[in-house]
Scaffold this active site. Sequence first.
Site: not given
Length: 357
Positions: A222-223
């Site tokens: 994800s991030l």
Amino acid sequence: MDSTPAADERTSAAIAHWAPRFVSNGIPLHDFTVTTASVHEWSQWCARWVERGRVHEELGDQALTDGHTRSAGEHLRRAALCYHFGAFLFVEHTDEMFAAHAQAVAAYNRALPHLDPPGRRIEIPYQGSHLVGVLRVPDVPAPPPVVVMVAGLDSTKEEMGAYEEHLHQRGLATLAFDGPGQGEAQRHLPMRPDFEVPVGAVVDHLATLPEVAQRVGIYGVSLGGHYVVRATAFEPRIAACASISGSYRVADNWEGRPPMTRAAYRVRAHLASDEATARFVERLDLSGVAGRATAPLYVVAGTADRLTPHTAGIRIADEAAGPTVLDVVEGGNHVVNNMPYRYRPQVADWMNHRLRS
């Protein structure tokens, strides 16, 4: 006629979208179903998951009393996950969120010596403070290569075990850590776009540990998948990088992100307004950066990802300067949690090959 009240909009959205992530990362489907069924207002979310966590922690206590340490580790790790997911995106109720996170850390710390391989909590010097990580080293004849695990926006080191297990099975060590704005650093260190700085501190510390080889990979989801590409571009000691559902430029679909996600960015960056947050995420941008990543790169993206368009992964892979594997999973959701078998073993095989080449 069913008289159970309907869940509010936020809770309904969470139930509709989060099951694959929770289950693929270690929450039993039964627990997800029963716990979420008891939540009718978002304000109840954290408390219900804390209650579920206590069920598993009590099982862990009993296993320890009975001398079943392996079972205790499993129960306590599951308790930590329940507490963690109670705190997940609960940023409008920070006192409750911080308390649940503290319970997750405590339960996971209790689990660590009983896991396979066991874990050791370490403190990494960082700009007059420290970052907290968990080092896990499999029982192998010689110090193995190590993979630095980087969590996403509202994730923590306690959630990374489901990714780590594939690496451990192949004889690789892992170091999962909470960076600025994450987990144990969230209250005193705001998130920062130049994530190569904390990663550099982690790699510096790894160089002092005799139980691991000085051959370092990095793995982000994800991030974290965004962070690791940037870190690889600026940190030459990284020998291989896996980016899972990482954004190319977070601001590109900012208004389309759920309100809870946008609020989490504000809280994790220690900002006071939505406007300041929108300006901040403009800096989470790999333009002119991805092309500096010369280490081997493995990029995973899902075509059904509602948070990070799969085209972001394609763009990262296209611009990377080193040898790159691009795996676009048809129908894969965010982090392809609905089909983890499509990439987690494959990434681990690739990472093992690259770090031992």
